[in-house]
Design an enzyme around this catalytic site. Structure first.
Site, PDB file in Angstrom:
ATOM      1  N   LYS A  13     -82.300 -34.311  -4.856  1.00  0.00           N
ATOM      2  CA  LYS A  13     -81.182 -33.410  -4.540  1.00  0.00           C
ATOM      3  C   LYS A  13     -81.593 -32.382  -3.487  1.00  0.00           C
ATOM      4  CE  LYS A  13     -80.924 -31.811  -8.766  1.00  0.00           C
ATOM      5  NZ  LYS A  13     -81.987 -32.611  -9.400  1.00  0.00           N
ATOM      6  N   ARG A 127     -95.158 -34.246  -5.992  1.00  0.00           N
ATOM      7  CA  ARG A 127     -94.379 -33.240  -5.267  1.00  0.00           C
ATOM      8  C   ARG A 127     -95.192 -31.967  -5.034  1.00  0.00           C
ATOM      9  NH1 ARG A 127     -88.634 -31.308  -7.168  1.00  0.00           N
ATOM     10  NH2 ARG A 127     -89.712 -30.926  -9.140  1.00  0.00           N
ATOM     11  N   ARG A 160     -95.247 -27.366  -8.879  1.00  0.00           N
ATOM     12  CA  ARG A 160     -94.417 -26.508  -9.728  1.00  0.00           C
ATOM     13  C   ARG A 160     -94.894 -26.534 -11.178  1.00  0.00           C
ATOM     14  NH1 ARG A 160     -88.307 -28.031  -8.243  1.00  0.00           N
ATOM     15  NH2 ARG A 160     -88.226 -27.982 -10.520  1.00  0.00           N
ATOM     16  N   ARG A 171     -87.222 -32.450 -19.251  1.00  0.00           N
ATOM     17  CA  ARG A 171     -86.156 -32.181 -18.280  1.00  0.00           C
ATOM     18  C   ARG A 171     -85.229 -33.382 -18.159  1.00  0.00           C
ATOM     19  NH1 ARG A 171     -89.745 -30.681 -13.398  1.00  0.00           N
ATOM     20  NH2 ARG A 171     -87.820 -30.685 -12.177  1.00  0.00           N
TER      21      ARG A 171
HETATM   22  P1  AP5 Z   1     -86.672 -33.280  -4.703  1.00  0.00           P
HETATM   23  O1  AP5 Z   1     -85.798 -33.332  -3.507  1.00  0.00           O
HETATM   24  O2  AP5 Z   1     -87.562 -32.110  -4.884  1.00  0.00           O
HETATM   25  O3  AP5 Z   1     -85.799 -33.565  -6.006  1.00  0.00           O
HETATM   26  P2  AP5 Z   1     -84.772 -32.665  -6.800  1.00  0.00           P
HETATM   27  O4  AP5 Z   1     -83.674 -33.566  -7.236  1.00  0.00           O
HETATM   28  O5  AP5 Z   1     -84.420 -31.442  -6.027  1.00  0.00           O
HETATM   29  O6  AP5 Z   1     -85.686 -32.327  -8.054  1.00  0.00           O
HETATM   30  P3  AP5 Z   1     -85.908 -30.958  -8.829  1.00  0.00           P
HETATM   31  O7  AP5 Z   1     -87.115 -31.162  -9.694  1.00  0.00           O
HETATM   32  O8  AP5 Z   1     -85.878 -29.811  -7.891  1.00  0.00           O
HETATM   33  O9  AP5 Z   1     -84.673 -30.952  -9.720  1.00  0.00           O
HETATM   34  P4  AP5 Z   1     -84.470 -30.188 -10.967  1.00  0.00           P
HETATM   35  O10 AP5 Z   1     -83.056 -30.440 -11.117  1.00  0.00           O
HETATM   36  O11 AP5 Z   1     -85.289 -30.544 -12.132  1.00  0.00           O
HETATM   37  O12 AP5 Z   1     -85.043 -28.727 -10.587  1.00  0.00           O
HETATM   38  P5  AP5 Z   1     -84.325 -27.374 -10.186  1.00  0.00           P
HETATM   39  O13 AP5 Z   1     -85.206 -26.655  -9.257  1.00  0.00           O
HETATM   40  O14 AP5 Z   1     -82.922 -27.621  -9.797  1.00  0.00           O
HETATM   41  O15 AP5 Z   1     -87.551 -34.625  -4.715  1.00  0.00           O
HETATM   42  C1  AP5 Z   1     -88.525 -34.844  -5.719  1.00  0.00           C
HETATM   43  C2  AP5 Z   1     -89.802 -35.449  -5.096  1.00  0.00           C
HETATM   44  O16 AP5 Z   1     -89.532 -36.749  -4.595  1.00  0.00           O
HETATM   45  C3  AP5 Z   1     -90.310 -34.645  -3.904  1.00  0.00           C
HETATM   46  O17 AP5 Z   1     -91.708 -34.688  -3.885  1.00  0.00           O
HETATM   47  C4  AP5 Z   1     -89.727 -35.375  -2.692  1.00  0.00           C
HETATM   48  O18 AP5 Z   1     -90.516 -35.183  -1.542  1.00  0.00           O
HETATM   49  C5  AP5 Z   1     -89.726 -36.817  -3.173  1.00  0.00           C
HETATM   50  N1  AP5 Z   1     -88.609 -37.597  -2.640  1.00  0.00           N
HETATM   51  C6  AP5 Z   1     -87.338 -37.150  -2.394  1.00  0.00           C
HETATM   52  N2  AP5 Z   1     -86.566 -38.164  -1.931  1.00  0.00           N
HETATM   53  C7  AP5 Z   1     -87.368 -39.260  -1.936  1.00  0.00           C
HETATM   54  C8  AP5 Z   1     -87.146 -40.636  -1.586  1.00  0.00           C
HETATM   55  N3  AP5 Z   1     -85.939 -41.068  -1.171  1.00  0.00           N
HETATM   56  N4  AP5 Z   1     -88.181 -41.490  -1.716  1.00  0.00           N
HETATM   57  C9  AP5 Z   1     -89.395 -41.056  -2.166  1.00  0.00           C
HETATM   58  N5  AP5 Z   1     -89.677 -39.786  -2.487  1.00  0.00           N
HETATM   59  C10 AP5 Z   1     -88.669 -38.899  -2.387  1.00  0.00           C
HETATM   60  O19 AP5 Z   1     -84.327 -26.627 -11.587  1.00  0.00           O
HETATM   61  C11 AP5 Z   1     -85.521 -26.228 -12.210  1.00  0.00           C
HETATM   62  C12 AP5 Z   1     -85.211 -25.527 -13.514  1.00  0.00           C
HETATM   63  O20 AP5 Z   1     -84.435 -24.347 -13.247  1.00  0.00           O
HETATM   64  C13 AP5 Z   1     -84.376 -26.320 -14.497  1.00  0.00           C
HETATM   65  O21 AP5 Z   1     -85.173 -27.178 -15.291  1.00  0.00           O
HETATM   66  C14 AP5 Z   1     -83.726 -25.191 -15.293  1.00  0.00           C
HETATM   67  O22 AP5 Z   1     -84.627 -24.658 -16.236  1.00  0.00           O
HETATM   68  C15 AP5 Z   1     -83.468 -24.135 -14.244  1.00  0.00           C
HETATM   69  N6  AP5 Z   1     -82.128 -24.264 -13.651  1.00  0.00           N
HETATM   70  C16 AP5 Z   1     -81.830 -24.535 -12.337  1.00  0.00           C
HETATM   71  N7  AP5 Z   1     -80.504 -24.597 -12.144  1.00  0.00           N
HETATM   72  C17 AP5 Z   1     -79.923 -24.362 -13.357  1.00  0.00           C
HETATM   73  C18 AP5 Z   1     -78.589 -24.319 -13.817  1.00  0.00           C
HETATM   74  N8  AP5 Z   1     -77.541 -24.534 -12.985  1.00  0.00           N
HETATM   75  N9  AP5 Z   1     -78.380 -24.055 -15.125  1.00  0.00           N
HETATM   76  C19 AP5 Z   1     -79.394 -23.836 -15.973  1.00  0.00           C
HETATM   77  N10 AP5 Z   1     -80.692 -23.883 -15.616  1.00  0.00           N
HETATM   78  C20 AP5 Z   1     -80.964 -24.144 -14.310  1.00  0.00           C
HETATM   79 MG    MG Z   2     -84.822 -29.372  -6.274  1.00  0.00          MG
END
Ligand code: AP5
Ligand code: MG
Ligand code: ZN
Length: 213
Positions: A13, A127, A160, A171
């Site tokens: 994402k 990552r 992270r 997660r």
């Molecule tokens: P990346 O692009 O980083 O993936 P992502 O979907 O953004 O993954 P996140 O871990 O950031 O998602 P998340 O939803 O768990 O975390 P968030 O920060 O939102 O890609 C992942 C890896 O793969 C990278 O190394 C990238 O380079 C690689 N990659 C990407 N595309 C690729 C491809 N096509 N092929 C190969 N490799 C690829 O949330 C973290 C925490 O915050 C949550 O757990 C929660 O506690 C809290 N939080 C955040 N938002 C909320 C909310 N709205 N409500 C409640 N809690 C929340």
């Molecule tokens: Mg992310």
């Protein structure tokens, strides 16, 4: 254009949202990035959020919704934005709808980046993230030019805290229970678009651009 990115943790994402933001000239808003910036700066919100994030749980809606609505009310959001990691629960989606309809606005697309659980754990351990500008790298797939240093802003890259294998499993479980129902929610609204997130990141982006136009 107002876009929501859906998908499991690690589906890509953030990677795609950043490219969308650049191409369409709209802000990339990641609630995870905002929480991590708050943790880094030692704010009260950051301390509260950290206890949930480190366990792989969601931060409670009452902390998350007001923070996000405040952000999308800023002047740079008037021509649209791409939301990454919000909404993550049905109540968050309903609150967003309510706030938008009060301003006569609506979400244009909800893009689901679809990646099976098996692929996720592998991606997360490789990552590396920049806590300053939100850029994301992968040690094998998308390495930075200089090891451990962000290409965009020169800051140090980190693994992270929530990318440990056990936390990733938690997660994923939380995603299936609380976030996946949003796919049905946005399908019913007629704005859900699914892309195959297992492809090369450039091909995923190509598919998204094909949808957004
Ligand atoms: P990346 O692009 O980083 O993936 P992502 O979907 O953004 O993954 P996140 O871990 O950031 O998602 P998340 O939803 O768990 O975390 P968030 O920060 O939102 O890609 C992942 C890896 O793969 C990278 O190394 C990238 O380079 C690689 N990659 C990407 N595309 C690729 C491809 N096509 N092929 C190969 N490799 C690829 O949330 C973290 C925490 O915050 C949550 O757990 C929660 O506690 C809290 N939080 C955040 N938002 C909320 C909310 N709205 N409500 C409640 N809690 C929340
Ligand atoms: Mg992310
Ligand atoms: Zn950076």
């Amino acid at each position: 254009m107002k876009i929501i990115m859906l998908g499991a943790p690690g589906a890509g994402k953030g990677t795609q949202a950043k490219m969308i933001a650049e191409k369409y000239g709209i802000p990339h808003i990641s609630t995870g990035d905002i929480f991590r910036a708050n943790i880094k700066n030692g704010t009260e919100l950051g301390m509260k959020a950290k206890s949930f994030m480190d366990k792989g749980e969601l931060v409670p809606d009452e902390l998350t919704v007001s923070m996000l609505l405040d952000r999308v009310g800023k002047p740079d959001c008037k021509d649209g934005y791409v939301l990454d990691g919000f909404p993550r629960t049905i109540p968050q989606a309903e609150e967003l709808d309510k706030a938008l309809s009060g301003r006569n606005e609506e979400i244009d697309f909800a893009v689901d980046v679809d990646v099976p659980d098996e692929n996720i754990v592998k991606r997360m351990s490789g990552r590396r993230a920049c806590l300053k500008c939100g850029a994301t790298y992968h040690m094998e797939h998308i390495p930075p030019r200089k090891e451990g240093v962000c290409d965009s802003c020169g800051s140090e890259l980190v693994l992270r805290d929530d990318d440990k294998a056990e936390t990733v499993q938690k997660r994923l479980q939380v995603y299936h229970e609380q976030t996946q129902p949003l796919i049905e929610f946005y399908t019913r609204k007629g704005i859900l678009k699914t892309v195959d997130g297992t492809q090369d990141m450039k091909d995923v982006f190509g598919a998204i651009v094909g949808i957004l136009g």
